[in-house]
Design a protein around this motif. Sequence first.
Motif, PDB file in Angstrom:
ATOM      1  N   THR A  33      -3.960   7.837  -1.816  1.00 48.04           N
ATOM      2  CA  THR A  33      -4.444   8.575  -2.979  1.00 48.04           C
ATOM      3  C   THR A  33      -3.341   9.563  -3.366  1.00 48.04           C
ATOM      4  O   THR A  33      -2.411   9.811  -2.589  1.00 48.04           O
ATOM      5  N   ASP A  34      -3.445  10.156  -4.537  1.00 48.76           N
ATOM      6  CA  ASP A  34      -2.452  11.146  -4.961  1.00 48.76           C
ATOM      7  C   ASP A  34      -2.398  12.309  -3.964  1.00 48.76           C
ATOM      8  O   ASP A  34      -1.322  12.806  -3.641  1.00 48.76           O
ATOM      9  N   TYR A  46      -0.635  11.162  -0.798  1.00 49.74           N
ATOM     10  CA  TYR A  46       0.798  11.032  -1.071  1.00 49.74           C
ATOM     11  C   TYR A  46       1.470  12.415  -1.068  1.00 49.74           C
ATOM     12  O   TYR A  46       2.554  12.583  -0.507  1.00 49.74           O
ATOM     13  N   ALA A  47       0.827  13.396  -1.682  1.00 51.73           N
ATOM     14  CA  ALA A  47       1.387  14.749  -1.747  1.00 51.73           C
ATOM     15  C   ALA A  47       1.581  15.340  -0.355  1.00 51.73           C
ATOM     16  O   ALA A  47       2.518  16.105  -0.126  1.00 51.73           O
ATOM     17  N   ARG A  48       0.731  14.983   0.585  1.00 48.51           N
ATOM     18  CA  ARG A  48       0.819  15.504   1.964  1.00 48.51           C
ATOM     19  C   ARG A  48       1.646  14.611   2.885  1.00 48.51           C
ATOM     20  O   ARG A  48       1.989  15.013   3.991  1.00 48.51           O
ATOM     21  N   VAL A  67       1.132   4.277  -4.392  1.00 49.10           N
ATOM     22  CA  VAL A  67       2.137   4.308  -3.335  1.00 49.10           C
ATOM     23  C   VAL A  67       1.555   3.660  -2.088  1.00 49.10           C
ATOM     24  O   VAL A  67       0.466   4.004  -1.640  1.00 49.10           O
ATOM     25  N   LEU A  68       2.307   2.694  -1.553  1.00 49.18           N
ATOM     26  CA  LEU A  68       1.925   1.976  -0.344  1.00 49.18           C
ATOM     27  C   LEU A  68       2.626   2.634   0.839  1.00 49.18           C
ATOM     28  O   LEU A  68       3.847   2.801   0.823  1.00 49.18           O
ATOM     29  N   ASP A  69       1.859   3.009   1.852  1.00 50.41           N
ATOM     30  CA  ASP A  69       2.429   3.594   3.071  1.00 50.41           C
ATOM     31  C   ASP A  69       2.484   2.506   4.136  1.00 50.41           C
ATOM     32  O   ASP A  69       1.468   2.059   4.640  1.00 50.41           O
ATOM     33  N   GLY A  70       3.690   2.083   4.485  1.00 48.37           N
ATOM     34  CA  GLY A  70       3.892   1.014   5.451  1.00 48.37           C
ATOM     35  C   GLY A  70       4.062   1.504   6.879  1.00 48.37           C
ATOM     36  O   GLY A  70       4.646   0.797   7.700  1.00 48.37           O
ATOM     37  N   THR A  71       3.571   2.689   7.193  1.00 48.86           N
ATOM     38  CA  THR A  71       3.732   3.277   8.524  1.00 48.86           C
ATOM     39  C   THR A  71       3.128   2.457   9.669  1.00 48.86           C
ATOM     40  O   THR A  71       3.726   2.402  10.746  1.00 48.86           O
ATOM     41  N   PRO A  72       1.968   1.809   9.501  1.00 47.88           N
ATOM     42  CA  PRO A  72       1.376   1.112  10.649  1.00 47.88           C
ATOM     43  C   PRO A  72       2.359   0.146  11.320  1.00 47.88           C
ATOM     44  O   PRO A  72       3.073  -0.596  10.648  1.00 47.88           O
TER      45      PRO A  72
END
Length: 140
Positions: free
Chosen positions: A45-46, A49-51, A64-69
């Motif tokens: 979410t926005d 993403y901001a955090r 924005v896709l977070d590929g951390t896993p």
Amino acid sequence: MPRKSYTPGDFKLKVRRSRTGLGLFAEQGIPEGACVIEYTGVMLTDEQYARSRSKYLFTVGKQVLDGTPRSNTARYINHSCVPNCEPSVHKGRVFIHALRDIQPGEELAYNYGEEYFEAYLKGRCLCPKCSAEREATAAA
């Protein structure tokens, strides 16, 4: 020009040590144009993403896709100024395609882009091309 496939091939890939930490390597040949792997993760979410402090972010349209896993094996693909792969966004998903034939044992790499380069690599690229240029300059 043939149409791109967005179905990753069943290529044998292995995460192992590279010059910049961990990298993703081809265990078998991969032909030019092949869809190698999908870059997966969680859409933020926005507010998230901001955090976020993640270095594994991909802009997909307005999200924005977070590929951390760690289950996202594609997150181990490193940067190169002379890449052998490129990311493609298709229907809200990110796929990695081979730009040329990739040999067994070769590390997969794509260009992370100028924004990432300036924010995280601080202008000091460790890809094989830039490392070789730096070594040649130092030896001269």
